[in-house]
Design an enzyme around this catalytic site. Structure first.
Site, PDB file in Angstrom:
ATOM      1  N   GLY A 239       0.758  -1.251   0.000  1.00 15.96           N
ATOM      2  CA  GLY A 239       0.000   0.000   0.000  1.00 15.96           C
ATOM      3  C   GLY A 239       0.779   1.287   0.000  1.00 15.96           C
ATOM      4  N   GLU A 273       3.761  -6.852   1.682  1.00 12.80           N
ATOM      5  CA  GLU A 273       3.402  -7.194   0.296  1.00 12.80           C
ATOM      6  C   GLU A 273       3.425  -5.954  -0.604  1.00 12.80           C
ATOM      7  OE1 GLU A 273      -0.616  -8.565   0.727  1.00 12.80           O
ATOM      8  OE2 GLU A 273      -0.070 -10.320   1.898  1.00 12.80           O
ATOM      9  N   GLY A 275       3.812  -3.579  -3.772  1.00 14.60           N
ATOM     10  CA  GLY A 275       3.824  -3.724  -5.231  1.00 14.60           C
ATOM     11  C   GLY A 275       4.332  -2.425  -5.832  1.00 14.60           C
ATOM     12  N   ARG A 276       3.449  -1.421  -5.792  1.00 13.48           N
ATOM     13  CA  ARG A 276       3.721  -0.131  -6.419  1.00 13.48           C
ATOM     14  C   ARG A 276       5.052   0.486  -5.992  1.00 13.48           C
ATOM     15  NH1 ARG A 276      -0.701   3.317  -7.880  1.00 13.48           N
ATOM     16  NH2 ARG A 276      -1.945   2.119  -6.407  1.00 13.48           N
ATOM     17  N   ARG A 308      -4.722   3.631 -16.143  1.00  7.37           N
ATOM     18  CA  ARG A 308      -4.840   4.387 -14.886  1.00  7.37           C
ATOM     19  C   ARG A 308      -5.434   5.791 -15.047  1.00  7.37           C
ATOM     20  NH1 ARG A 308      -1.490   5.653 -11.560  1.00  7.37           N
ATOM     21  NH2 ARG A 308      -2.585   4.883  -9.737  1.00  7.37           N
ATOM     22  N   TYR A 312      -8.827   5.930 -12.994  1.00 12.13           N
ATOM     23  CA  TYR A 312      -8.746   6.575 -11.668  1.00 12.13           C
ATOM     24  C   TYR A 312      -8.483   8.072 -11.765  1.00 12.13           C
ATOM     25  CZ  TYR A 312      -7.243   1.721 -10.634  1.00 12.13           C
ATOM     26  OH  TYR A 312      -7.113   0.361 -10.554  1.00 12.13           O
ATOM     27  N   CYS A 339     -11.634   5.157 -29.478  1.00  6.93           N
ATOM     28  CA  CYS A 339     -12.857   5.933 -29.726  1.00  6.93           C
ATOM     29  C   CYS A 339     -13.655   6.155 -28.444  1.00  6.93           C
ATOM     30  CB  CYS A 339     -13.697   5.204 -30.762  1.00  6.93           C
ATOM     31  SG  CYS A 339     -12.750   4.953 -32.252  1.00  6.93           S
ATOM     32  N   GLU A 340     -13.055   6.848 -27.502  1.00 11.86           N
ATOM     33  CA  GLU A 340     -13.742   7.207 -26.255  1.00 11.86           C
ATOM     34  C   GLU A 340     -13.154   8.513 -25.781  1.00 11.86           C
ATOM     35  OE1 GLU A 340     -14.687   4.767 -23.052  1.00 11.86           O
ATOM     36  OE2 GLU A 340     -14.503   2.883 -24.156  1.00 11.86           O
TER      37      GLU A 340
HETATM   38  N1  LLP Z   1      -1.582  -6.923  -1.014  1.00  9.70           N
HETATM   39  C1  LLP Z   1      -2.883  -6.983  -1.352  1.00  9.70           C
HETATM   40  C2  LLP Z   1      -3.747  -7.929  -0.665  1.00  9.70           C
HETATM   41  C3  LLP Z   1      -3.380  -6.123  -2.356  1.00  9.70           C
HETATM   42  O1  LLP Z   1      -4.673  -6.177  -2.674  1.00  9.70           O
HETATM   43  C4  LLP Z   1      -2.511  -5.223  -3.004  1.00  9.70           C
HETATM   44  C5  LLP Z   1      -2.990  -4.332  -4.052  1.00  9.70           C
HETATM   45  C6  LLP Z   1      -1.145  -5.214  -2.617  1.00  9.70           C
HETATM   46  C7  LLP Z   1      -0.711  -6.071  -1.617  1.00  9.70           C
HETATM   47  C8  LLP Z   1      -0.135  -4.294  -3.238  1.00  9.70           C
HETATM   48  O2  LLP Z   1      -0.438  -2.966  -2.987  1.00  9.70           O
HETATM   49  P1  LLP Z   1       0.584  -1.810  -3.419  1.00  9.70           P
HETATM   50  O3  LLP Z   1       1.816  -1.960  -2.564  1.00  9.70           O
HETATM   51  O4  LLP Z   1       0.892  -1.994  -4.845  1.00  9.70           O
HETATM   52  O5  LLP Z   1      -0.183  -0.576  -3.155  1.00  9.70           O
HETATM   53  N2  LLP Z   1      -4.779  -0.793  -9.916  1.00  9.70           N
HETATM   54  C9  LLP Z   1      -4.654   0.174  -8.836  1.00  9.70           C
HETATM   55  C10 LLP Z   1      -4.044  -0.417  -7.588  1.00  9.70           C
HETATM   56  C11 LLP Z   1      -4.791  -1.630  -7.081  1.00  9.70           C
HETATM   57  C12 LLP Z   1      -4.138  -2.272  -5.878  1.00  9.70           C
HETATM   58  C13 LLP Z   1      -4.764  -3.594  -5.607  1.00  9.70           C
HETATM   59  N3  LLP Z   1      -4.206  -4.308  -4.485  1.00  9.70           N
HETATM   60  C14 LLP Z   1      -3.852   1.377  -9.358  1.00  9.70           C
HETATM   61  O6  LLP Z   1      -3.444   1.372 -10.512  1.00  9.70           O
HETATM   62  O7  LLP Z   1      -3.664   2.350  -8.626  1.00  9.70           O
END
Ligand code: LLP
Length: 414
Positions: A239, A273, A275-276, A308, A312, A339-340
């Site tokens: 997150g 966990e 990601g981003r 994105r 969003y 086309c949007e």
């Molecule tokens: N763990 C769980 C259970 C999650 O659902 C997620 C992300 C993460 C870890 C990783 O979160 P991060 O560190 O990446 O924030 N598509 C959206 C973001 C969706 C995130 C979904 N879950 C965007 O482009 O902003």
């Protein structure tokens, strides 16, 4: 910090001019920097001073197997949400004992695959899911490892679509229900309780939501102590937000110090966990301006390549690949050929670009390529990784046959 920078007026990824990549592989293309990925993984891993931390990269953010291999070699495990992501993590050579299976709707087939591969944990989000996992494991004469995902009822203050920790969101179970599931799990012969988990949202810019969720986790752990229930780990999810257009961010070390302080009396392992915050700044999307019309730069990339902004209203910086030092035009809209009206990559930006110019849309290494589609029958872009002064194709550009290969029935009388 990333490794995309100008040398004189040319934009480079590490030691490679992005112009050279566009020339060789065309546009649109996603380009990643290996050094940036490694640096971000290390920023997490090196921040742990205690708690035997494990960083499970969230595969949904960027799932190319070459990228997963780099992150595995940097010391990461993986957070997966589907059988497809399990397949990817295993192909990348992940140790199954570093794989966490998250998500509200794991199918029976996915449970079987996770159990067969002996993963570290299923992060379970409902009673029915727990029951199903118990039945599947019993049928396989195995014991499935379980972490219960509790919902701390915390509003992470992010985009409505990426909040996951409020009580009315679909994720996890209430603290009360979590206690019941813990007990149920403990009484089962085919389930083994190994952890507690939560994840409150994504692109979070302040520590307080994380702190609140961790304090609740601590209270729950103390209550479980009283029942003589011991866990291997506490998984606080991902997150952490990143800088898209100059925002202040929280650093991994600050987050980890905050958790280590809250859990200082505990013996459980801490799992995260992210990601981003590992992959977003490690990727750019190269696109060429096809036409210019009024305030519109019409690019060869579109919402099918980078969803994105349309989904969003997300902002991504756009940098020219070659700075021309021409007069800047303000209120420029970078749009795609779809086309949007919602098909835009950036709105109201300043730009000096014109027809034929190459641009880099920044910070697309997370939730970029992975959310792309074939909408408008557009083949998906190529993916390339840069390693110092070399670059490698890690996913070919799709072609028209990739669009239709799986379709059948042309010869049948339908
Ligand atoms: N763990 C769980 C259970 C999650 O659902 C997620 C992300 C993460 C870890 C990783 O979160 P991060 O560190 O990446 O924030 N598509 C959206 C973001 C969706 C995130 C979904 N879950 C965007 O482009 O902003």
């Amino acid at each position: 910090m990333d490794h995309f920078h100008y040398k004189e007026d040319e934009l480079f990824a590490e030691e490679v001019a992005l112009n050279d990549i566009a020339e060789k592989y065309g546009t649109p293309a996603f380009v990643y920097s290996k050094a940036t990925l490694q640096r971000h993984a290390k920023a997490y891993i090196d921040s742990f001073k205690s708690m035997n931390g494990l960083v499970c990269f969230s595969v949904k953010a960027l799932s190319n197997i070459s990228i997963l291999k780099i992150l595995k070699n940097s010391g990461c495990g993986f957070d997966i949400v589907s059988g497809g992501e399990l397949h990817r993590a295993l192909l990348a050579g992940a140790d199954p004992k570093t794989i966490i299976f998250s998500g509200v709707g794991k199918s029976k087939t996915e449970m079987i695959a996770g159990i067969e591969n002996d993963i570290l944990s299923f992060n379970v989000e409902s009673e029915q899911e727990l029951d199903q996992l118990g039945v599947v494991a019993a049928e396989m004469k195995k014991i499935a490892p379980v972490a219960i995902r509790f919902n701390p009822n915390v509003d992470a203050g992010v985009h409505e679509f990426t909040k996951t920790g409020r009580k009315f969101d679909k994720f996890g179970v209430s603290i009360e229900a979590a206690k019941d599931l813990v007990k149920k799990c403990n009484e089962s012969n085919s389930l083994k309780l190994v952890g507690l988990t939560c994840h409150i949202g994504s692109q979070i810019m302040e520590l307080n939501g994380f702190e609140e969720a961790a304090s609740q986790a601590l209270e729950l752990l103390v209550e479980l102590d009283k029942l003589n229930i011991n866990l291997d780990f506490i998984d606080m999810g991902g997150g952490l937000g990143v800088n898209y257009v100059g925002e202040e961010t929280v650093q991994p070390i600050e987050l980890i110090q905050c958790y280590e302080k809250i859990f200082s009396e505990r013996n459980e392992r801490l799992i995260l966990e992210p990601g981003r915050s590992i992959s977003a700044n490690a990727g750019v999307m190269l696109t060429r301006v096809e036409y210019k019309k009024n305030d519109f730069l019409i690019a060869d990339a579109a919402m099918n390549d980078l969803l994105r902004p349309a989904l969003y209203q997300a902002h991504h910086d756009v940098w020219p690949i070659t700075k021309k030092n021409d007069a800047m035009q303000s209120n420029v809209n970078l749009v795609g050929p779809i086309c949007e009206t919602g098909d835009f990559l950036a709105k109201n930006i300043e730009s000096e670009s014109s027809t034929g110019d190459l641009l880099a849309v920044k910070t697309v290494g997370a939730y970029g390529f992975v959310m792309s589609s074939n909408y408008n029958s557009r083949p998906r872009a190529a993916e390339i990784i840069v390693d110092k002064d070399k670059f490698y194709l890690i996913r070919k550009r799709e072609d028209y046959s990739s669009l239709t290969d799986l379709e059948e029935g042309l010869d049948a009388q339908i």
